[in-house]
Design a protein around this motif. Structure first.
Motif, PDB file in Angstrom:
ATOM      1  N   GLY A  99       0.859  -1.128  -0.083  1.00 54.21           N
ATOM      2  CA  GLY A  99      -0.082  -0.145  -0.007  1.00 54.21           C
ATOM      3  C   GLY A  99       0.841   1.476   0.008  1.00 54.21           C
ATOM      4  N   ALA A 100       0.178   2.309  -0.633  1.00 57.52           N
ATOM      5  CA  ALA A 100       1.161   3.580  -0.818  1.00 57.52           C
ATOM      6  C   ALA A 100       1.597   3.881   0.549  1.00 57.52           C
ATOM      7  CB  ALA A 100       0.146   4.734  -1.523  1.00 57.52           C
ATOM      8  N   GLY A 101       2.926   4.362   0.519  1.00 64.15           N
ATOM      9  CA  GLY A 101       3.480   4.885   1.912  1.00 64.15           C
ATOM     10  C   GLY A 101       3.809   3.828   3.004  1.00 64.15           C
ATOM     11  N   GLU A 102       3.543   2.374   2.821  1.00 61.12           N
ATOM     12  CA  GLU A 102       3.624   1.321   3.689  1.00 61.12           C
ATOM     13  C   GLU A 102       4.458   0.096   3.078  1.00 61.12           C
ATOM     14  OE1 GLU A 102       0.414   0.110   5.863  1.00 61.12           O
ATOM     15  OE2 GLU A 102      -0.909   1.775   4.938  1.00 61.12           O
ATOM     16  N   TYR A 103       5.815   0.541   3.487  1.00 64.65           N
ATOM     17  CA  TYR A 103       6.771  -0.636   2.877  1.00 64.65           C
ATOM     18  C   TYR A 103       6.941  -0.858   1.365  1.00 64.65           C
ATOM     19  CZ  TYR A 103       6.282  -1.488   7.920  1.00 64.65           C
ATOM     20  OH  TYR A 103       6.146  -1.247   9.181  1.00 64.65           O
ATOM     21  N   LEU A 104       6.090   0.324   0.469  1.00 64.43           N
ATOM     22  CA  LEU A 104       6.320  -0.071  -0.801  1.00 64.43           C
ATOM     23  C   LEU A 104       7.653  -0.148  -1.673  1.00 64.43           C
ATOM     24  CD1 LEU A 104       4.181   0.089  -3.111  1.00 64.43           C
ATOM     25  CD2 LEU A 104       4.524   2.340  -3.322  1.00 64.43           C
ATOM     26  N   ASP A 105       7.717  -1.361  -2.230  1.00 57.32           N
ATOM     27  CA  ASP A 105       8.849  -1.492  -2.978  1.00 57.32           C
ATOM     28  C   ASP A 105      10.294  -1.504  -2.332  1.00 57.32           C
ATOM     29  OD1 ASP A 105       7.409  -1.839  -5.435  1.00 57.32           O
ATOM     30  OD2 ASP A 105       8.168  -0.029  -6.109  1.00 57.32           O
ATOM     31  N   ASP A 107      13.385  -3.656  -0.443  1.00 60.17           N
ATOM     32  CA  ASP A 107      13.780  -5.064  -0.412  1.00 60.17           C
ATOM     33  C   ASP A 107      13.164  -5.982   0.666  1.00 60.17           C
ATOM     34  OD1 ASP A 107      15.985  -4.332  -2.204  1.00 60.17           O
ATOM     35  OD2 ASP A 107      17.016  -3.144  -0.562  1.00 60.17           O
ATOM     36  N   ARG A 108      12.979  -7.307   0.304  1.00 60.44           N
ATOM     37  CA  ARG A 108      12.029  -8.100   0.849  1.00 60.44           C
ATOM     38  C   ARG A 108      12.304  -8.315   2.395  1.00 60.44           C
ATOM     39  NH1 ARG A 108       9.225 -13.982  -0.417  1.00 60.44           N
ATOM     40  NH2 ARG A 108       7.634 -13.533   0.883  1.00 60.44           N
ATOM     41  N   ASP A 114      11.134  -4.755   9.141  1.00 61.49           N
ATOM     42  CA  ASP A 114      10.601  -3.381   9.541  1.00 61.49           C
ATOM     43  C   ASP A 114       9.167  -3.828  10.038  1.00 61.49           C
ATOM     44  OD1 ASP A 114      12.850  -1.988   9.351  1.00 61.49           O
ATOM     45  OD2 ASP A 114      12.272  -0.976   7.365  1.00 61.49           O
ATOM     46  N   ARG A 115       8.378  -4.669   9.417  1.00 57.67           N
ATOM     47  CA  ARG A 115       7.091  -4.930   9.651  1.00 57.67           C
ATOM     48  C   ARG A 115       6.963  -5.699  11.104  1.00 57.67           C
ATOM     49  NH1 ARG A 115       4.876  -6.928   3.984  1.00 57.67           N
ATOM     50  NH2 ARG A 115       3.290  -7.752   5.069  1.00 57.67           N
ATOM     51  N   ALA A 116       7.955  -6.558  11.203  1.00 58.29           N
ATOM     52  CA  ALA A 116       7.938  -7.558  12.443  1.00 58.29           C
ATOM     53  C   ALA A 116       8.244  -6.563  13.452  1.00 58.29           C
ATOM     54  CB  ALA A 116       9.023  -8.512  12.381  1.00 58.29           C
ATOM     55  N   LEU A 117       9.129  -5.530  13.282  1.00 60.26           N
ATOM     56  CA  LEU A 117       9.612  -4.498  14.524  1.00 60.26           C
ATOM     57  C   LEU A 117       8.370  -3.545  14.843  1.00 60.26           C
ATOM     58  CD1 LEU A 117      13.093  -3.723  13.525  1.00 60.26           C
ATOM     59  CD2 LEU A 117      12.360  -5.024  15.640  1.00 60.26           C
ATOM     60  N   ASP A 118       7.534  -3.131  13.874  1.00 59.24           N
ATOM     61  CA  ASP A 118       6.558  -2.485  14.031  1.00 59.24           C
ATOM     62  C   ASP A 118       5.298  -3.129  14.901  1.00 59.24           C
ATOM     63  OD1 ASP A 118       7.721  -0.239  12.933  1.00 59.24           O
ATOM     64  OD2 ASP A 118       6.870  -0.377  11.236  1.00 59.24           O
ATOM     65  N   MET A 119       5.258  -4.460  14.934  1.00 69.13           N
ATOM     66  CA  MET A 119       4.126  -5.024  15.466  1.00 69.13           C
ATOM     67  C   MET A 119       4.170  -5.168  17.125  1.00 69.13           C
ATOM     68  SD  MET A 119       3.823  -8.395  13.092  1.00 69.13           S
ATOM     69  CE  MET A 119       2.827  -9.347  14.194  1.00 69.13           C
ATOM     70  N   GLU A 120       2.986  -5.409  17.732  1.00 63.12           N
ATOM     71  CA  GLU A 120       3.077  -5.859  19.121  1.00 63.12           C
ATOM     72  C   GLU A 120       2.843  -7.258  19.223  1.00 63.12           C
ATOM     73  OE1 GLU A 120       0.455  -3.238  20.972  1.00 63.12           O
ATOM     74  OE2 GLU A 120       2.002  -1.547  21.344  1.00 63.12           O
ATOM     75  N   GLU A 127      -5.259 -11.451  10.699  1.00 63.21           N
ATOM     76  CA  GLU A 127      -4.594 -11.934   9.541  1.00 63.21           C
ATOM     77  C   GLU A 127      -3.186 -11.734   9.087  1.00 63.21           C
ATOM     78  OE1 GLU A 127      -5.654  -7.310   9.586  1.00 63.21           O
ATOM     79  OE2 GLU A 127      -6.542  -9.250  10.221  1.00 63.21           O
ATOM     80  N   ASP A 128      -2.554 -11.368  10.310  1.00 59.96           N
ATOM     81  CA  ASP A 128      -1.067 -11.513  10.243  1.00 59.96           C
ATOM     82  C   ASP A 128      -0.497 -12.796  10.050  1.00 59.96           C
ATOM     83  OD1 ASP A 128      -0.640  -8.770  10.367  1.00 59.96           O
ATOM     84  OD2 ASP A 128      -0.275  -8.763  12.742  1.00 59.96           O
ATOM     85  N   PRO A 129       0.560 -12.786   9.106  1.00 57.16           N
ATOM     86  CA  PRO A 129       0.998 -14.267   8.663  1.00 57.16           C
ATOM     87  C   PRO A 129       1.757 -15.013  10.080  1.00 57.16           C
ATOM     88  CG  PRO A 129       1.619 -12.648   7.135  1.00 57.16           C
ATOM     89  CD  PRO A 129       0.840 -11.789   8.232  1.00 57.16           C
ATOM     90  N   VAL A 130       1.754 -16.104  10.196  1.00 57.35           N
ATOM     91  CA  VAL A 130       2.320 -16.758  11.228  1.00 57.35           C
ATOM     92  C   VAL A 130       3.824 -16.557  11.512  1.00 57.35           C
ATOM     93  CG1 VAL A 130       2.367 -18.904  10.129  1.00 57.35           C
ATOM     94  CG2 VAL A 130       2.480 -19.000  12.611  1.00 57.35           C
ATOM     95  N   GLY A 131       4.584 -16.542  10.266  1.00 57.34           N
ATOM     96  CA  GLY A 131       5.777 -16.367  10.336  1.00 57.34           C
ATOM     97  C   GLY A 131       6.421 -14.820  10.881  1.00 57.34           C
ATOM     98  N   LEU A 132       5.489 -13.947  10.342  1.00 59.51           N
ATOM     99  CA  LEU A 132       5.886 -12.453  10.841  1.00 59.51           C
ATOM    100  C   LEU A 132       5.446 -12.331  12.287  1.00 59.51           C
ATOM    101  CD1 LEU A 132       6.298  -9.633   9.570  1.00 59.51           C
ATOM    102  CD2 LEU A 132       4.019  -9.304   9.510  1.00 59.51           C
ATOM    103  N   VAL A 133       4.569 -13.042  12.946  1.00 61.69           N
ATOM    104  CA  VAL A 133       4.346 -12.976  14.504  1.00 61.69           C
ATOM    105  C   VAL A 133       5.414 -13.675  15.059  1.00 61.69           C
ATOM    106  CG1 VAL A 133       2.663 -13.687  16.203  1.00 61.69           C
ATOM    107  CG2 VAL A 133       1.902 -13.198  14.137  1.00 61.69           C
ATOM    108  N   HIS A 134       5.929 -14.826  14.459  1.00 57.13           N
ATOM    109  CA  HIS A 134       7.087 -15.606  15.141  1.00 57.13           C
ATOM    110  C   HIS A 134       8.357 -14.387  15.007  1.00 57.13           C
ATOM    111  CE1 HIS A 134       5.649 -19.227  16.439  1.00 57.13           C
ATOM    112  NE2 HIS A 134       5.331 -19.511  14.986  1.00 57.13           N
ATOM    113  N   LEU A 135       8.613 -13.785  13.902  1.00 58.94           N
ATOM    114  CA  LEU A 135       9.676 -13.068  13.747  1.00 58.94           C
ATOM    115  C   LEU A 135       9.578 -11.764  14.740  1.00 58.94           C
ATOM    116  CD1 LEU A 135      12.369 -12.269  12.407  1.00 58.94           C
ATOM    117  CD2 LEU A 135      10.904 -11.077  10.375  1.00 58.94           C
ATOM    118  N   SER A 136       8.504 -11.298  14.848  1.00 56.50           N
ATOM    119  CA  SER A 136       8.147 -10.183  15.735  1.00 56.50           C
ATOM    120  C   SER A 136       8.668 -10.413  16.998  1.00 56.50           C
ATOM    121  CB  SER A 136       6.821  -9.512  15.737  1.00 56.50           C
ATOM    122  OG  SER A 136       6.712  -8.479  16.510  1.00 56.50           O
TER     123      SER A 136
END
Length: 224
Positions: A99-105, A107-108, A114-120, A127-136
């Protein structure tokens, strides 16, 4: 300098003499999750017959594509390590568009970090992917350990949160980190042990990044 990292082996890292590269590359066990690095090029031996090749140029993550795929014959990885500066077909490893302004383009790997660090992680949207939750969870533990010592959860976390840190390390097959978290105590020696485990060659969280790259290949459904 050619480096070899093995995050599923007791011998975690070593420097390879160029004269020994062919023998070491042929002998390395894919089950140890090996990655060779030479002059900015990283070769991941993903199974007995295949590899994946990546590099970072001016902050951009790139992967090598040949014949329409980034899954290459294992022997090709050895050729790349011998000629890291050659003119290969590098493709930008972009994260999916969020989405525009949110991690657009982005490096994966960096974008996912960054997304994992932004999460609580203790209150993720369903809807958050299980891998992302573990990484967070794992990065919450890691950043606290780097700033305040490995024992920091004993003062501020619940037993359930500590169990989630262990589960996250186990998910990424970082068994030594999972074991360390399971035996936390107020001991500076554990902090030094964790720093050595998580950040080989003094590169912050490099072991966790290696594990993330492998999981993105091995379990793509856990990230979408």
């Amino acid at each position: 300098m050619i480096r070899l990292r093995l995050y599923k082996a007791r011998e975690r890292q070593r420097v390879i003499d160029p004269a020994d590269l062919e023998a070491v590359y042929a002998a390395v066990d894919p089950g140890t999750k090996p990655v060779f690095e030479h002059d900015g090029v990283m070769v991941w031996v993903s199974d007995p017959d295949h590899c994946r090749v990546e590099r970072c140029v001016r902050g951009r993550d790139l992967h090598l594509v040949e014949s329409g795929t980034n899954v290459l014959p294992r022997a090709r990885g050895l050729e790349i390590l011998r000629t890291p500066g050659a003119d290969h077909r590098w493709v930008h490893s972009l994260d999916w568009r969020w989405g525009a302004g949110e991690y657009l383009d982005r490096d994966r790997v960096d974008a996912i970090f960054d997304r994992a660090l932004d999460m609580e992680p203790w209150a993720p949207p369903p809807e958050d992917p299980v891998g992302l939750v573990h990484l967070s969870y794992l990065m919450w533990f890691h950043n606290g350990a780097m700033a305040n010592g490995a024992a920091w959860p004993l003062d501020v976390c619940t037993a359930e949160q500590i169990a989630a840190f262990i589960a996250a390390a186990t998910y990424f097959e970082l068994d030594e980190i999972a074991d360390l978290i399971g035996r936390l105590e107020q001991d500076d020696a554990l902090s030094h042990e964790y720093w050595d485990l998580s950040s080989p060659f003094s590169e912050d969280a490099s072991l966790i990044r290696d594990a993330l790259r492998c999981k993105l290949v091995e379990a793509p459904g856990d990230w979408s």
